[in-house]
Design a protein around this motif. Structure first.
Motif, short mmCIF file in Angstrom:
data_model
loop_
_atom_site.label_atom_id
_atom_site.label_comp_id
_atom_site.label_asym_id
_atom_site.label_seq_id
_atom_site.Cartn_x
_atom_site.Cartn_y
_atom_site.Cartn_z
N MET A 127 0.85 -1.19 0.00
CA MET A 127 0.00 0.00 0.00
C MET A 127 0.88 1.23 0.00
O MET A 127 1.84 1.31 0.75
N GLY A 128 0.49 2.19 -0.82
CA GLY A 128 1.23 3.43 -0.87
C GLY A 128 0.80 4.39 0.22
O GLY A 128 -0.17 4.17 0.94
N SER A 129 1.53 5.48 0.32
CA SER A 129 1.25 6.46 1.37
C SER A 129 -0.11 7.12 1.19
O SER A 129 -0.76 7.45 2.18
N GLU A 130 -0.57 7.29 -0.05
CA GLU A 130 -1.90 7.88 -0.27
C GLU A 130 -2.99 7.02 0.37
O GLU A 130 -3.90 7.55 1.00
N VAL A 131 -2.91 5.73 0.18
CA VAL A 131 -3.91 4.82 0.75
C VAL A 131 -3.82 4.84 2.27
O VAL A 131 -4.84 4.88 2.96
N LEU A 132 -2.60 4.85 2.81
CA LEU A 132 -2.44 4.90 4.27
C LEU A 132 -3.02 6.19 4.85
O LEU A 132 -3.63 6.17 5.92
N LEU A 133 -2.85 7.30 4.15
CA LEU A 133 -3.43 8.56 4.61
C LEU A 133 -4.96 8.51 4.58
O LEU A 133 -5.62 9.03 5.49
N LYS A 134 -5.52 7.87 3.58
CA LYS A 134 -6.98 7.70 3.51
C LYS A 134 -7.47 6.84 4.67
O LYS A 134 -8.48 7.14 5.30
N ILE A 135 -6.74 5.78 4.95
CA ILE A 135 -7.11 4.89 6.05
C ILE A 135 -7.08 5.65 7.37
O ILE A 135 -7.99 5.57 8.18
N GLN A 136 -6.02 6.42 7.56
CA GLN A 136 -5.88 7.18 8.80
C GLN A 136 -7.00 8.21 8.95
O GLN A 136 -7.52 8.42 10.04
N ALA A 137 -7.39 8.83 7.86
CA ALA A 137 -8.46 9.83 7.91
C ALA A 137 -9.82 9.19 8.19
O ALA A 137 -10.63 9.74 8.94
N CYS A 138 -10.06 8.02 7.63
CA CYS A 138 -11.36 7.36 7.79
C CYS A 138 -11.47 6.56 9.09
O CYS A 138 -12.58 6.39 9.62
#
Length: 125
Positions: free
Chosen positions: A42-53
């Motif tokens: 998983m890239g950082s964009e996906v990890l940021l989305k996960i953290q936000a949600c």
């Protein structure tokens, strides 16, 4: 255990389907399944989305497997405060120390079982 395995562990713990997770994070349908089959990362964009949600999910745990799965929120600290990082590091340290103490107590218990009891040997004389 891989990051994706830990993510599935979190989903199971929270009783969230992969589809609901993908939808909440605005990921494509079947994203997690494709990652699991292809053993992708998983890239950082996906990890940021996960953290936000899912702010209760401890991203450090997700990435490394260290610490607790769920973050413990402290009402007096706002997200991003430097003190919050210190508190989280201390919580992880406490967790490690508790595990160490448990391991040592188990070792003491095993050693006591292995050592002949002085009272028992006195009774058999």
């Amino acid at each position: 255990m891989r990051l994706l395995d830990r993510l599935y562990q979190y989903l199971e713990h929270q009783n969230i389907s992969a589809y609901a997770f993908e939808h909440a994070c605005d990921l494509s349908n079947g994203y997690l399944g494709k990652q699991k089959k292809g053993k992708g990362t998983m890239g950082s964009e996906v990890l940021l989305k996960i953290q936000a949600c899912f702010p209760e999910l401890n991203i450090h745990w997700l990435l490394t497997g260290k610490g607790r799965m769920l973050r413990q929120s402290l009402p007096y600290l706002a997200e991003g405060d430097p003190e919050m990082e210190v508190v989280q590091l201390l919580q992880e340290r406490i967790s490690l120390l508790e595990k160490s103490l448990k391991d040592k107590n188990e070792l003491i218990h095993l050693l006591k079982k292995k050592r002949p009891d002085k009272n028992r040997s006195a009774l058999s004389i």
